[in-house]
Design a protein around this motif. Structure first.
Motif, PDB file in Angstrom:
ATOM      1  N   ARG A 286       0.828  -1.210   0.000  1.00 43.94           N
ATOM      2  CA  ARG A 286       0.000   0.000   0.000  1.00 43.94           C
ATOM      3  C   ARG A 286       0.862   1.260   0.000  1.00 43.94           C
ATOM      4  O   ARG A 286       1.853   1.328  -0.733  1.00 43.94           O
ATOM      5  CB  ARG A 286      -1.004  -0.056   1.150  1.00 43.94           C
ATOM      6  CG  ARG A 286      -1.851  -1.350   1.094  1.00 43.94           C
ATOM      7  CD  ARG A 286      -3.121  -1.278   1.884  1.00 43.94           C
ATOM      8  NE  ARG A 286      -3.762  -2.597   1.897  1.00 43.94           N
ATOM      9  CZ  ARG A 286      -4.939  -2.866   2.403  1.00 43.94           C
ATOM     10  NH1 ARG A 286      -5.650  -1.898   2.958  1.00 43.94           N
ATOM     11  NH2 ARG A 286      -5.448  -4.076   2.368  1.00 43.94           N
ATOM     12  N   LEU A 287       0.529   2.251   0.819  1.00 43.92           N
ATOM     13  CA  LEU A 287       1.238   3.529   0.763  1.00 43.92           C
ATOM     14  C   LEU A 287       2.357   3.594   1.799  1.00 43.92           C
ATOM     15  O   LEU A 287       2.229   3.060   2.902  1.00 43.92           O
ATOM     16  CB  LEU A 287       0.260   4.682   1.003  1.00 43.92           C
ATOM     17  CG  LEU A 287      -0.884   4.810   0.002  1.00 43.92           C
ATOM     18  CD1 LEU A 287      -1.814   5.943   0.424  1.00 43.92           C
ATOM     19  CD2 LEU A 287      -0.347   5.062  -1.402  1.00 43.92           C
ATOM     20  N   GLU A 288       3.436   4.266   1.441  1.00 45.29           N
ATOM     21  CA  GLU A 288       4.562   4.420   2.350  1.00 45.29           C
ATOM     22  C   GLU A 288       4.320   5.606   3.274  1.00 45.29           C
ATOM     23  O   GLU A 288       4.751   6.730   3.024  1.00 45.29           O
ATOM     24  CB  GLU A 288       5.855   4.597   1.564  1.00 45.29           C
ATOM     25  CG  GLU A 288       6.249   3.353   0.779  1.00 45.29           C
ATOM     26  CD  GLU A 288       7.560   3.515   0.039  1.00 45.29           C
ATOM     27  OE1 GLU A 288       8.205   4.574   0.215  1.00 45.29           O
ATOM     28  OE2 GLU A 288       7.933   2.609  -0.707  1.00 45.29           O
ATOM     29  N   LEU A 289       3.579   5.332   4.337  1.00 42.17           N
ATOM     30  CA  LEU A 289       3.251   6.340   5.333  1.00 42.17           C
ATOM     31  C   LEU A 289       3.685   5.802   6.687  1.00 42.17           C
ATOM     32  O   LEU A 289       3.588   4.610   6.940  1.00 42.17           O
ATOM     33  CB  LEU A 289       1.747   6.619   5.363  1.00 42.17           C
ATOM     34  CG  LEU A 289       1.064   6.903   4.027  1.00 42.17           C
ATOM     35  CD1 LEU A 289      -0.443   6.969   4.216  1.00 42.17           C
ATOM     36  CD2 LEU A 289       1.579   8.207   3.429  1.00 42.17           C
ATOM     37  N   ALA A 290       4.143   6.682   7.552  1.00 41.71           N
ATOM     38  CA  ALA A 290       4.589   6.228   8.868  1.00 41.71           C
ATOM     39  C   ALA A 290       4.415   7.338   9.884  1.00 41.71           C
ATOM     40  O   ALA A 290       4.340   8.521   9.542  1.00 41.71           O
ATOM     41  CB  ALA A 290       6.059   5.794   8.809  1.00 41.71           C
ATOM     42  N   ILE A 291       4.347   6.938  11.165  1.00 35.68           N
ATOM     43  CA  ILE A 291       4.208   7.908  12.243  1.00 35.68           C
ATOM     44  C   ILE A 291       5.071   7.471  13.419  1.00 35.68           C
ATOM     45  O   ILE A 291       5.210   6.278  13.701  1.00 35.68           O
ATOM     46  CB  ILE A 291       2.734   8.055  12.686  1.00 35.68           C
ATOM     47  CG1 ILE A 291       2.590   9.191  13.698  1.00 35.68           C
ATOM     48  CG2 ILE A 291       2.198   6.752  13.236  1.00 35.68           C
ATOM     49  CD1 ILE A 291       1.156   9.600  13.947  1.00 35.68           C
ATOM     50  N   ASP A 292       5.682   8.438  14.060  1.00 29.77           N
ATOM     51  CA  ASP A 292       6.476   8.205  15.260  1.00 29.77           C
ATOM     52  C   ASP A 292       5.672   8.734  16.442  1.00 29.77           C
ATOM     53  O   ASP A 292       5.656   9.936  16.710  1.00 29.77           O
ATOM     54  CB  ASP A 292       7.826   8.930  15.149  1.00 29.77           C
ATOM     55  CG  ASP A 292       8.746   8.626  16.335  1.00 29.77           C
ATOM     56  OD1 ASP A 292       8.233   8.217  17.384  1.00 29.77           O
ATOM     57  OD2 ASP A 292       9.966   8.823  16.192  1.00 29.77           O
ATOM     58  N   GLU A 293       4.968   7.823  17.134  1.00 35.48           N
ATOM     59  CA  GLU A 293       4.104   8.251  18.239  1.00 35.48           C
ATOM     60  C   GLU A 293       4.904   8.869  19.383  1.00 35.48           C
ATOM     61  O   GLU A 293       4.434   9.782  20.067  1.00 35.48           O
ATOM     62  CB  GLU A 293       3.307   7.049  18.762  1.00 35.48           C
ATOM     63  CG  GLU A 293       2.324   6.481  17.753  1.00 35.48           C
ATOM     64  CD  GLU A 293       1.536   5.328  18.321  1.00 35.48           C
ATOM     65  OE1 GLU A 293       0.652   5.576  19.157  1.00 35.48           O
ATOM     66  OE2 GLU A 293       1.807   4.176  17.934  1.00 35.48           O
ATOM     67  N   LYS A 294       6.120   8.388  19.582  1.00 36.01           N
ATOM     68  CA  LYS A 294       6.939   8.884  20.689  1.00 36.01           C
ATOM     69  C   LYS A 294       7.275  10.351  20.524  1.00 36.01           C
ATOM     70  O   LYS A 294       7.240  11.138  21.475  1.00 36.01           O
ATOM     71  CB  LYS A 294       8.218   8.060  20.791  1.00 36.01           C
ATOM     72  CG  LYS A 294       9.131   8.482  21.938  1.00 36.01           C
ATOM     73  CD  LYS A 294      10.364   7.590  22.013  1.00 36.01           C
ATOM     74  CE  LYS A 294      11.283   8.027  23.143  1.00 36.01           C
ATOM     75  NZ  LYS A 294      12.498   7.167  23.218  1.00 36.01           N
ATOM     76  N   ASN A 295       7.572  10.739  19.276  1.00 34.07           N
ATOM     77  CA  ASN A 295       7.994  12.111  19.015  1.00 34.07           C
ATOM     78  C   ASN A 295       6.915  12.960  18.348  1.00 34.07           C
ATOM     79  O   ASN A 295       7.181  14.097  17.948  1.00 34.07           O
ATOM     80  CB  ASN A 295       9.252  12.117  18.145  1.00 34.07           C
ATOM     81  CG  ASN A 295      10.422  11.431  18.829  1.00 34.07           C
ATOM     82  OD1 ASN A 295      10.709  11.714  19.983  1.00 34.07           O
ATOM     83  ND2 ASN A 295      11.070  10.513  18.111  1.00 34.07           N
TER      84      ASN A 295
END
Length: 499
Positions: free
Chosen positions: A226-235
């Protein structure tokens, strides 16, 4: 990640050799777009005894058991019923899902039966999805694969990359059964990304429900899915995001108030929602950051500097993606695009791109009296595109791409062959589907006025082919006229930045 083709190389081979047939040219991209009807392994005729009437199909078979519970979200058979009368779950929300179990029989070499050992088995959460389609007898479903603890249970389904969220699209208004399958796959050859799809047949609580199209939802994935999406919840940071423009939903907390909203360039009846990051990860800081980032694009687009090298919109978008989206939806007369179920995303390469969705109403298949005649352009009136088409560079990009695509994936020959080959692959599944839904050919209420309703599968195929031929011929003759929308404001030169 990308589903780009080697069409240029293929064309070069044709020019040099002159002996490669058309079908071979566009079936060379091993490891890229998978076209089920071309690449699924041919199966030998089943030799099992089916005297008990058990379903036997060459297509993958999806079986869902709800334990007798009603799947929430259906509007019922009466098209005059109001939204408030939907079948809802105990908490009264249409989006509530019920627990069920799903298994899939998907042998590569043998025919599939409900009694076969499952290829995939999982608990699921399920509800009816869609807007107007939830009024139909044959329903669409959204499913979420979960484990015994209710946690996400991503799995590969029918050869598609592993994920936990899927859609089961049941073609009903589209009597050909193939519009979404065909156009998602063709768009996937043209654009960086388009949802992957597979034909299957569905059994629900032991009842045969017909031909369905299992579809990737537009969402983030991993390992190239699918799509190259990401999230850093810590920061509280993200790499990419996904937005959806659609009908107003007052209950959502992820609505953006971007530049086009507070300047009222976007209709008040529409809202721009954050689809990724999802509700569990979307906090106010990230939401504000996404809103500000997207507003920077819209401010540049709707300014006197829209085509300025330093300040203009090209710094924020992948122009090829927007041009390809414009062409695909214009060619098919898919004019919900740019208004409803319109997806725009920003992935790890840092520029905004478009993603196609829902061709069920395309090619003169709108329920309402035809408002998409063959002899017109409409996409230039859509949000964002009404400004993009004021720029000569964008319009020239559209024209050049269109003329190139008419020699490949949008040619009369390619489209006609694609339809014929897909129908041949579906084979007896078409007859089974319409044994189940034969009343749909007798309906006078699906399309308006009544004389537009299709009365046979053969007529449905003729209508689709005829539309595509007429549309291609008219656009060939008139594509250059898009330049008429490039007129600039007379005061532009007095207001743009000059540094």
């Amino acid at each position: 990640m990308k589903y780009k083709t080697v069409g240029i190389i293929g064309c070069a081979v044709v020019l040099i050799a002159g002996i490669i047939n058309w079908h071979a040219v566009f079936k060379t991209d091993e490891g890229t777009r998978y076209h089920q009807h071309l690449e699924a392994q041919e199966k030998k005729q089943c030799t099992q005894d089916h005297s008990d009437g058990e379903l036997c199909t060459h297509l993958p078979l999806v079986c869902i058991d709800t334990g007798g519970k009603t799947i929430p979200g259906s509007m019922g058979r009466n098209a005059e019923k109001k939204a408030a009368e939907a079948d809802v779950a105990a908490n009264g929300t249409e989006e509530e899902r019920i627990c069920a179990h799903m298994y899939i029989a998907d042998s590569e070499t043998e025919y599939n039966h409900p009694s076969d050992e499952p290829t995939v088995s999982s608990d699921i959460l399920i509800h009816v999805r869609g807007n107007s389609s939830r009024y139909f007898d044959k329903l669409n479903y959204r499913i979420k694969l979960v484990d015994e603890n209710g946690e996400n249970n991503p799995q590969s389904l029918i050869g598609m990359d592993a994920h936990h969220e899927w859609a089961l699209h049941g073609p009903f208004l589209d009597k050909t059964l193939i519009r979404n399958y065909m156009m998602y796959n063709i768009a996937g050859e043209i654009m960086d990304y388009s949802p992957n799809v597979r034909f299957c047949e569905l059994m629900l609580n032991g009842e045969y429900m017909g031909v369905y199209v299992l579809t990737e939802l537009i969402d983030e994935g991993s390992n190239g899915a699918r799509l190259e999406l990401a999230i850093d919840e810590k920061n509280d940071t993200y790499t990419g995001y996904l937005l959806r423009l659609d009908r107003e939903d007052f209950d959502r907390t992820d609505n953006l108030n971007s530049f086009s909203s507070y300047t009222m360039r976007k209709s008040k009846a529409l809202k721009l929602n954050v689809e990724f990051p999802g509700p569990t990860m979307l906090n106010e800081d990230i939401k504000k950051s996404i809103n500000d980032d997207f507003s920077r694009f819209e401010k540049s687009l709707y300014s006197y500097d829209y085509n300025n090298k330093k300040y203009g919109y090209k710094n924020f978008i992948d122009m090829d993606s927007f041009a390809e989206y414009f062409i695909i939806n214009e060619f098919t007369g898919n004019y919900d695009a740019g208004t409803y179920s319109t997806y725009i995303y920003k992935d790890t390469d840092g520029k905004l791109k478009m993603c196609v969705w829902d061709f069920n109403n395309s090619c003169d298949n709108f329920q309402e009296e035809p408002h998409s005649p063959v002899q017109s352009f409409r996409m230039q009136n859509k949000l964002w595109f009404n400004m993009l088409t004021k720029d000569e560079d964008f319009v020239e990009c559209v024209i050049a791409k269109y003329k190139s695509l008419r020699k490949s994936y949008l040619s009369d020959e390619y489209l006609s062959e694609y339809i014929d080959d897909t129908v041949k692959y579906l084979g007896p599944a078409v007859e089974r589907n319409y044994e189940r839904w034969e009343d749909s050919f007798r309906s006078n209420s699906l399309l308006r006025p009544a004389e537009r309703n299709i009365r046979s599968y053969e007529d449905a195929l003729k209508q689709l082919k005829f539309y595509l031929l007429k549309r291609g011929k008219w656009m060939d003759e008139n594509i250059d006229s898009l330049r008429q929308f490039c007129a600039e404001s007379k005061v532009k030169i007095y207001n743009e930045n000059t540094d």
